[in-house]
Scaffold this motif. Structure first.
Motif, PDB file in Angstrom:
ATOM      1  N   TRP A   1       0.835  -1.213   0.000  1.00 26.45           N
ATOM      2  CA  TRP A   1       0.000   0.000   0.000  1.00 26.45           C
ATOM      3  C   TRP A   1       0.865   1.255   0.000  1.00 26.45           C
TER       4      TRP A   1
ATOM      5  N   VAL B   1      -4.270  16.431   5.148  1.00 29.46           N
ATOM      6  CA  VAL B   1      -3.802  15.309   5.956  1.00 29.46           C
ATOM      7  C   VAL B   1      -4.760  14.136   5.763  1.00 29.46           C
TER       8      VAL B   1
ATOM      9  N   ILE C   1      -5.738  10.688   7.161  1.00 29.86           N
ATOM     10  CA  ILE C   1      -5.566  10.159   8.508  1.00 29.86           C
ATOM     11  C   ILE C   1      -5.892   8.667   8.544  1.00 29.86           C
TER      12      ILE C   1
ATOM     13  N   ASN D   1      -6.450   3.571   6.072  1.00 29.87           N
ATOM     14  CA  ASN D   1      -7.511   3.442   5.065  1.00 29.87           C
ATOM     15  C   ASN D   1      -7.561   4.609   4.102  1.00 29.87           C
ATOM     16  N   THR D   2      -6.961   5.726   4.522  1.00 25.76           N
ATOM     17  CA  THR D   2      -7.180   6.967   3.782  1.00 25.76           C
ATOM     18  C   THR D   2      -5.993   7.247   2.873  1.00 25.76           C
ATOM     19  N   CYS D   3      -6.143   6.913   1.600  1.00 27.51           N
ATOM     20  CA  CYS D   3      -5.049   7.176   0.664  1.00 27.51           C
ATOM     21  C   CYS D   3      -5.284   8.511  -0.034  1.00 27.51           C
TER      22      CYS D   3
ATOM     23  N   ALA E   1      -5.144   9.164  -3.100  1.00 30.15           N
ATOM     24  CA  ALA E   1      -5.872   9.068  -4.374  1.00 30.15           C
ATOM     25  C   ALA E   1      -7.366   9.314  -4.202  1.00 30.15           C
ATOM     26  N   VAL E   2      -7.935   8.799  -3.111  1.00 31.19           N
ATOM     27  CA  VAL E   2      -9.366   9.036  -2.894  1.00 31.19           C
ATOM     28  C   VAL E   2      -9.610  10.526  -2.652  1.00 31.19           C
TER      29      VAL E   2
ATOM     30  N   CYS F   1     -12.531  12.255  -4.839  1.00 28.11           N
ATOM     31  CA  CYS F   1     -13.938  12.221  -4.443  1.00 28.11           C
ATOM     32  C   CYS F   1     -14.217  12.245  -2.954  1.00 28.11           C
TER      33      CYS F   1
ATOM     34  N   MET G   1     -14.475  11.060   8.791  1.00 27.83           N
ATOM     35  CA  MET G   1     -14.363  12.411   9.324  1.00 27.83           C
ATOM     36  C   MET G   1     -13.746  13.337   8.277  1.00 27.83           C
TER      37      MET G   1
ATOM     38  N   ILE H   1      -8.923  14.474   6.292  1.00 41.57           N
ATOM     39  CA  ILE H   1      -9.745  13.386   5.764  1.00 41.57           C
ATOM     40  C   ILE H   1      -9.389  12.109   6.519  1.00 41.57           C
ATOM     41  N   GLU H   2     -10.386  11.500   7.131  1.00 40.29           N
ATOM     42  CA  GLU H   2     -10.172  10.203   7.763  1.00 40.29           C
ATOM     43  C   GLU H   2     -11.311   9.285   7.333  1.00 40.29           C
ATOM     44  N   LEU H   3     -10.980   8.304   6.482  1.00 41.22           N
ATOM     45  CA  LEU H   3     -12.034   7.435   5.950  1.00 41.22           C
ATOM     46  C   LEU H   3     -12.192   6.181   6.808  1.00 41.22           C
ATOM     47  N   SER H   4     -13.442   5.832   7.060  1.00 43.41           N
ATOM     48  CA  SER H   4     -13.719   4.540   7.680  1.00 43.41           C
ATOM     49  C   SER H   4     -13.442   3.442   6.648  1.00 43.41           C
ATOM     50  N   GLU H   5     -13.348   2.198   7.112  1.00 40.88           N
ATOM     51  CA  GLU H   5     -13.123   1.097   6.175  1.00 40.88           C
ATOM     52  C   GLU H   5     -14.198   1.067   5.088  1.00 40.88           C
TER      53      GLU H   5
ATOM     54  N   ALA I   1     -13.722   4.005   2.654  1.00 39.22           N
ATOM     55  CA  ALA I   1     -12.532   3.780   1.834  1.00 39.22           C
ATOM     56  C   ALA I   1     -12.849   2.771   0.736  1.00 39.22           C
TER      57      ALA I   1
ATOM     58  N   ARG J   1     -15.971   1.995  -0.529  1.00 37.05           N
ATOM     59  CA  ARG J   1     -16.958   2.500  -1.485  1.00 37.05           C
ATOM     60  C   ARG J   1     -16.353   3.607  -2.360  1.00 37.05           C
ATOM     61  N   LEU J   2     -15.666   4.553  -1.707  1.00 31.98           N
ATOM     62  CA  LEU J   2     -15.097   5.666  -2.476  1.00 31.98           C
ATOM     63  C   LEU J   2     -13.894   5.207  -3.304  1.00 31.98           C
ATOM     64  N   GLY J   3     -13.259   4.134  -2.878  1.00 29.60           N
ATOM     65  CA  GLY J   3     -12.153   3.577  -3.659  1.00 29.60           C
ATOM     66  C   GLY J   3     -12.607   3.237  -5.069  1.00 29.60           C
TER      67      GLY J   3
ATOM     68  N   ALA K   1      -6.186   3.357  -4.646  1.00 28.09           N
ATOM     69  CA  ALA K   1      -7.570   3.385  -4.155  1.00 28.09           C
ATOM     70  C   ALA K   1      -8.153   1.973  -4.095  1.00 28.09           C
TER      71      ALA K   1
ATOM     72  N   TYR L   1      -6.673  -0.890  -3.595  1.00 25.03           N
ATOM     73  CA  TYR L   1      -6.148  -1.665  -2.465  1.00 25.03           C
ATOM     74  C   TYR L   1      -7.075  -1.561  -1.254  1.00 25.03           C
ATOM     75  N   ARG L   2      -7.762  -0.405  -1.129  1.00 25.68           N
ATOM     76  CA  ARG L   2      -8.612  -0.186   0.054  1.00 25.68           C
ATOM     77  C   ARG L   2     -10.044  -0.719  -0.144  1.00 25.68           C
TER      78      ARG L   2
END
Lengths: 432, 432
Positions: free
Chosen positions: A253, A351, A353, A356-358, A360-361, A365, B118, B396-400, B403, B405-407, B426, B428-429
């Protein structure tokens, strides 16, 4: 692949790091002079100059400047040509960008003091904004969304997009994104001449108040030149990512996240900071395994070998300190407790965080903007936002009592500065 | 005195007005080249260059760059030397500026969406800011307060002031204002070399993140050159006032308010819009009566004759429209119902509402900033404020689930742009 390796405990670490971050951002004399001449021609000859440059640079043989405008019918047809999947993705992305940016909108405020005077700040949108969109390979529909939607959220009345279409070649995704984002008019013109047209106005292209959007060296130079006559966004340098990872991240990753920056162009910079020396070895292995499968592997290799940096630190506290020195455009916190680390971050464009948060996302979006301060400018500047398309007017309404009392204060200070008329103007309002 | 007179009902009004508003803001080749050389010398030779320039331009024969710093003891002595009345006025002014600007302070925000992700914006102050203060006649303590206090409200850790002191001559009021405003260090150096020192840093003068404050043509050119490496505030043009008055204002007051702008310098612009032709005659009479009593009468006369404009309109609605065309730095609404008129104002740096509210009080002590967008730049820019010393980082902090769905969305868009590594990063997540 050979990637530069630093330890922050070494002497001269700061100087070595600085040397690796530096790049030459100056434009050549040739670019400066060509841009100057193009701007001058557009200023003096308007549409006529635009037609000449379109012929010369884009091989477009228009006889009438009105032909530069892309018609609504053409935009609708482009929209219809993209796939259902792409329409869905653009729409979802636009919706999320819209929602996040709505929270940035500034509102007017005012208050009255106990002398009955009112003070405040009136917020108004810019009237008309120009959006530059690069053509060719670097034509990014996501950039259209990221630049246009904040302007529309701000309430900008008219959003004018310019995009070069060499030999008439248009990008359907770019036009579809413009339609979705609510761009009002689109002209097929690029380069310094497009910046000139937006800054000075021509018979066909209306003068705007501010120009945003990325472009090549001529576009950047032209924006620098017209700055002051119109507003501009920051002039972006090469894009960078900084990943702070502990040893528990998946090295594949991390490698791919580094690639996602490196694939932009040879000057893009990918930096990895970790507190575990063994993790660098694992990431390097992933890099070597994965890079050959990348369609843009040549760019990725050049970028990582010339501009990539691995930095070993003793702990994550030190990682935050090094990150604050760099003030990265994109910062990924791929560690067990990213929120604790976030508290120590002072300077960064965006940032990301948690693992899970790459980036690219975020580029496409998640919602926040992908136009971010590059090359350490996050020390003093911010992501593109709704606030870039709104402006403030101070409001002052003095009661008779305030005018009288403050008139005396102003008079003392005005006379101290030798400004007699300022003093008298204030004194006229002092009650006898 | 001969002041230009326009009617907005005349054909070619807009073109004629535009011609009268225009001024040549370009710097001469000589200024550009000199500035370039000075910046280069400071960049390459640091303190050594500063000592040379201090000798050459300010007749200061220092052997050690540490002597450039004005000591705390000297600042305290300057503060003690000014009158009690001046101390009181500076303190009251500083207090009011502080209170108004506190309301501008931005706060971090974040929200969680229904997928547990978040999104937010973290606000942080700039670490270190440079404040340029002109020396000699244009040394304005009020400018020190107006530039320094917003930075301190923002939370800027270190505020470095530079001020030229030709032949060692220091301005007590300026130093006292700096003390009151909380400036951290002061160096007696000016011109392009001071801007270079702040932008690049020298052995003695620390590198800053942003430079604010007005200066001469060399200073403006130097700020333009270092823009990007550090942040800068707007490069100000000549100052202007626009007064919209009905026939019920006191013509002496209006005349003096026009003077208060005109006395700044020959290029300053004073404009009066009224819906009553007879009122212009009365104001002209006041001007002729009052101007001879003004210590700066020569500047006032030159400014009003060359750059002053009277504009007759049919009604106040039209006055607002003309004002929006001009987008003035200062706008006085000296009419019976100023709040109604305010609703129609779109572009202005600061609005002074009602006949009691003169620009001069705003210049010193009302509370809002006196650093305002000039020359029509109020169309796209804002008064100097706390927001100029804060910056934003997107969070930006994505939940699993997010990550994953938006991936998918990011992957579609990335592939549409030909960015394969973005797509894979994206993907990978995406949960299997």
């Amino acid at each position: 692949m050979n990637i530069k390796f630093l330890k922050n405990s070494e002497p001269n670490f700061s100087e070595n790091l600085k040397g690796l971050l530096d790049f030459d951002s100056s434009n050549s004399e040739m670019i400066i002079e060509t841009t100057h001449n193009i701007l001058l021609a557009v200023k003096e000859k308007g549409d006529e100059a635009l037609l000449e440059f379109s012929k010369k640079f884009d091989d477009l043989d228009f006889t009438n400047a009105a032909e530069l405008e892309i018609s609504e019918a053409d935009i609708n047809e482009a929209f219809e040509r993209i796939s259902l999947e792409q329409k869905g993705a653009l729409n979802e992305s636009a919706q999320r960008i819209f929602e996040y940016h709505t929270k940035q909108k500034m509102e007017s405020w005012s208050y009255e003091d106990d002398e009955g005077s009112m003070f405040g700040q009136k917020i108004t949108p810019l009237d008309r904004v120009g959006l530059y969109v690069p053509g060719g390979k670097a034509a990014y529909p996501s950039s259209v969304l990221m630049n246009a939607i904040p302007a529309k959220v701000a309430g900008v009345d008219e959003l004018i997009m310019v995009v070069p279409t060499p030999k008439g070649e248009r990008n359907d995704l770019v036009l579809a994104a413009a339609k979705i984002a609510g761009v009002d008019r689109i002209f097929s013109i690029g380069g310094a001449q497009a910046i000139g047209a937006l800054a000075y106005g021509t018979e066909t292209i209306p003068k705007v108040d501010k120009i945003v959007g990325p472009g090549n060296a001529y576009v950047a130079e032209a924006k620098r030149k017209v700055f002051g006559l119109v507003g501009i966004d920051m002039i972006a340098g090469p894009s960078e990512i900084l990943i702070i990872s502990d040893k528990n991240s998946n090295p594949d990753w991390i490698a791919m996240d580094l690639f996602s920056q490196a694939e932009h162009d040879e000057l893009a910079q990918s930096i990895l900071i970790c507190d575990d020396e063994g993790f660098f070895t694992r990431v390097k292995k992933s890099i070597n395994n994965l890079v050959e499968t990348m369609p843009r592997k040549d760019i990725i290799k050049t970028s990582l070998e010339n501009r990539g940096i691995f930095i070993l630190v003793n702990n994550l506290d030190e990682a935050a300190k090094v990150s604050n020195l760099i003030a990265p455009e994109h910062l990924e916190l791929a560690v067990d407790q990213p929120k604790l680390l976030l508290d120590k971050i002072k300077h960064a464009g965006a940032v990301f965080i948690g693992r899970n948060t790459c980036e690219a996302v975020g580029d496409y979006c998640a919602g926040p903007n992908h136009v971010l301060p590059t090359s350490g400018t996050a020390r003093f500047s911010s992501p593109l936002g709704v606030y870039d398309f709104q402006k403030k007017s101070s409001l002052i309404e003095l009661s008779e009592n305030s005018a009288s009392r403050l008139g005396k204060v102003a008079s003392i200070l005005a006379r101290g500065e030798g400004l007699f008329a300022h003093g008298l103007s204030a004194e006229y309002r002092i009650k006898k």
